[in-house]
Design an enzyme around this catalytic site. Structure first.
Site, PDB file in Angstrom:
ATOM      1  N   ASP A 146      -5.790   2.120  -3.629  1.00 28.03           N
ATOM      2  CA  ASP A 146      -7.061   1.873  -2.953  1.00 28.03           C
ATOM      3  C   ASP A 146      -7.425   3.011  -2.004  1.00 28.03           C
ATOM      4  O   ASP A 146      -8.446   2.962  -1.334  1.00 28.03           O
ATOM      5  CB  ASP A 146      -7.060   0.526  -2.223  1.00 28.03           C
ATOM      6  N   ASP A 148      -1.013   1.280  -4.111  1.00 27.72           N
ATOM      7  CA  ASP A 148      -1.894   0.301  -4.763  1.00 27.72           C
ATOM      8  C   ASP A 148      -3.233   0.920  -5.147  1.00 27.72           C
ATOM      9  O   ASP A 148      -4.151   0.205  -5.557  1.00 27.72           O
ATOM     10  CB  ASP A 148      -2.099  -0.936  -3.887  1.00 27.72           C
ATOM     11  N   ASP A 188      -2.365   6.218  -3.511  1.00 24.45           N
ATOM     12  CA  ASP A 188      -1.241   5.571  -2.853  1.00 24.45           C
ATOM     13  C   ASP A 188      -0.710   4.458  -3.754  1.00 24.45           C
ATOM     14  O   ASP A 188      -1.140   4.306  -4.896  1.00 24.45           O
ATOM     15  CB  ASP A 188      -1.633   5.064  -1.466  1.00 24.45           C
ATOM     16  N   SER A 229       0.817  -1.219   0.000  1.00 26.19           N
ATOM     17  CA  SER A 229       0.000   0.000   0.000  1.00 26.19           C
ATOM     18  C   SER A 229       0.850   1.268   0.000  1.00 26.19           C
ATOM     19  O   SER A 229       1.602   1.513  -0.929  1.00 26.19           O
ATOM     20  CB  SER A 229      -0.949  -0.049   1.200  1.00 26.19           C
TER      21      SER A 229
END
Length: 458
Positions: A256, A254, A252, A111
């Protein structure tokens, strides 16, 4: 209040609030653990007579090249076919898991963490993150003899690559934007954190008509989240002002989660994004349950704003997977976290920074007002968070500490909040205080931290 763990959550050793995470090439983020995880998860999901399938995606970290083949080997040895999609956002993996009718989805990402870290998130066939019970069952298999998970040579799985995976996600993201609207005339700066959305996010915005300024879209395996993305919006804010853009979008690693920057360079966090979407959807009759779900970390200002509009706020433990669970329990279609995880269950099953940003852009287009006016939905109460590291027994077990916590919360009444919780991943006590007046907040925070530190073993 003192919050220790998610209510009823079984004890897990490997899995935290968002999958398994750690330093790359060190246990548990090493190839050996990834291999065993693939074998154990493969055995857990290898049920029935159909041909089993897993979708594996990743972000742009160098260590993804180590973990991806190790997981692939584990799943193939357990008789599971593997579909590799390369770097794509976490919500794309959840989407593809459902679209391909796979038994399991895997996202390799840490992340917003730096490149040295990595993580593994698992999704079930419904595109939802696995439950605590499922993760515990997989951990138990990993701790045992996995010989039984290994299939005979003729039943080994196959690995293949899905070449059109990015296009599938691009079309799904565009479909979340209202028909009849366009982003023409808007200049948007998008910061992809050198992460998983470095290709798809600019493409979606451009295909919807925006003039797109893309930054942090040159991943090299090491620069993910480095001075970029949702946890470092400063450079984006400066560029938005410099380019006279209408909005800045910071994803960010990833993708999400998201934070936004208005045309003045002011950062808009997840609470304000949730408030804006909730108000917009409520006016359109689209907000299910007349409520949204957020964690205990969301600002009291959000709660008061919703109450003023006749809407409710359901709070849950920290972690977007718990937000998702509560959304299903309450029938809500909107939920998220202050950090920028925003879940819109009409469009997906997990946080999706790009789709959340598109909902905000739709309001900007409809209202024809600047982001600085549209995105400031409420005044936040002063809020501070202090982390206190400890060794030995948790100081929260001390009766004196609990007494001071109760005393300070009672003194604040409905003018503020105290939240004390133990980290789920490290020996740290997180102390959060909100109050209408900053001076009072500081007094309460000093009292709580002083009491807790006096009980810490050094």
């Amino acid at each position: 209040m003192t919050l220790k763990t998610h209510p009823g959550a079984p004890k897990r050793k490997l899995f935290g609030t968002d999958g398994i995470r750690g330093t790359a090439n060190r246990a548990p983020m090493d190839a050996g653990t990834a291999l065993r995880l693939g074998q154990a998860a493969g055995r857990f999901f290898n049920r029935g007579t159909h041909r089993h399938r897993v979708v594996i995606g990743k972000d742009t970290r160098l260590s993804g090249y180590m973990l991806e083949p190790a997981l692939t080997a584990g799943f193939v040895s357990a008789g599971i076919d593997v579909v590799l999609v390369g770097p794509l956002p976490t919500p794309a993996i959840a989407l593809l898991t459902r679209s391909l009718r796979a038994d399991l989805g895997v996202m390799i990402s840490a992340s917003h963490n730096p490149h040295e870290d990595n993580g593994i998130k698992l999704f079930g066939p419904d595109g939802l993150k696995l439950s605590d019970e499922q993760e515990c069952a997989i951990e138990a298999l990993m701790d045992g003899d996995l010989t039984a998970a290994l299939v005979t040579p003729e039943r080994l799985g196959r690995a293949s690559r899905l070449e059109d995976a990015p296009g599938r996600y691009i079309e799904a993201a565009k479909a979340s934007f209202p028909r009849g609207l366009t982003l023409e005339g808007l200049r948007i700066v998008v910061d992809c954190a050198h992460g998983a959305a470095y290709k798809v996010a600019p493409t979606v915005l451009w295909e919807l008509g925006a003039e797109v300024v893309s930054v942090a879209v040159a991943p090299d395996g090491f620069n993910i989240n480095r001075n970029a993305g949702s946890t470092s919006p400063g450079p984006l804010a400066a560029l938005v002002r410099e380019r006279r853009a209408d909005l800045g979008i910071a994803l960010d690693g990833d993708a999400d989660r998201v934070v936004l920057v208005d045309e003045l360079g002011q950062v808009i966090d997840g609470d304000q994004i949730l408030a804006l979407i909730a108000a917009s959807w409520a006016r359109q009759g689209r907000l299910k349950g007349d409520a949204l779900v957020a964690t205990v970390m969301s600002n009291m200002g959000l709660e008061r704003f919703l109450k003023g509009k006749g809407l409710a706020l359901h709070r849950t433990s920290v972690g977007d997977r718990y937000v998702s669970e509560r959304m299903r329990e309450t029938g809500c279609n909107l939920g998220g976290e202050q950090s920028g995880h925003v879940i819109l269950s009409d469009f997906g099953t997990t946080g999706d920074g790009l789709v959340a940003a598109l909902q905000v852009l739709a309001v900007l287009v409809e209202e024809k007002r600047p982001a600085s006016q549209v995105c400031r939905q409420f005044e936040t109460l002063p809020q501070k968070l202090v982390n206190i590291r400890f060794t030995g027994a948790s100081p929260l077990k001390d009766a004196g500490v609990q007494g001071v916590i109760a005393e300070q919360q009672a003194a604040l009444g409905d003018t503020g909040r105290v939240l004390i919780r133990a980290s789920g991943t490290e020996p740290v006590i997180r102390v959060m205080v909100e109050a209408e007046e900053e001076a009072r907040l500081n007094r309460v925070l000093d009292s709580l931290c002083g009491t807790i530190r006096s009980k810490v073993t050094t």
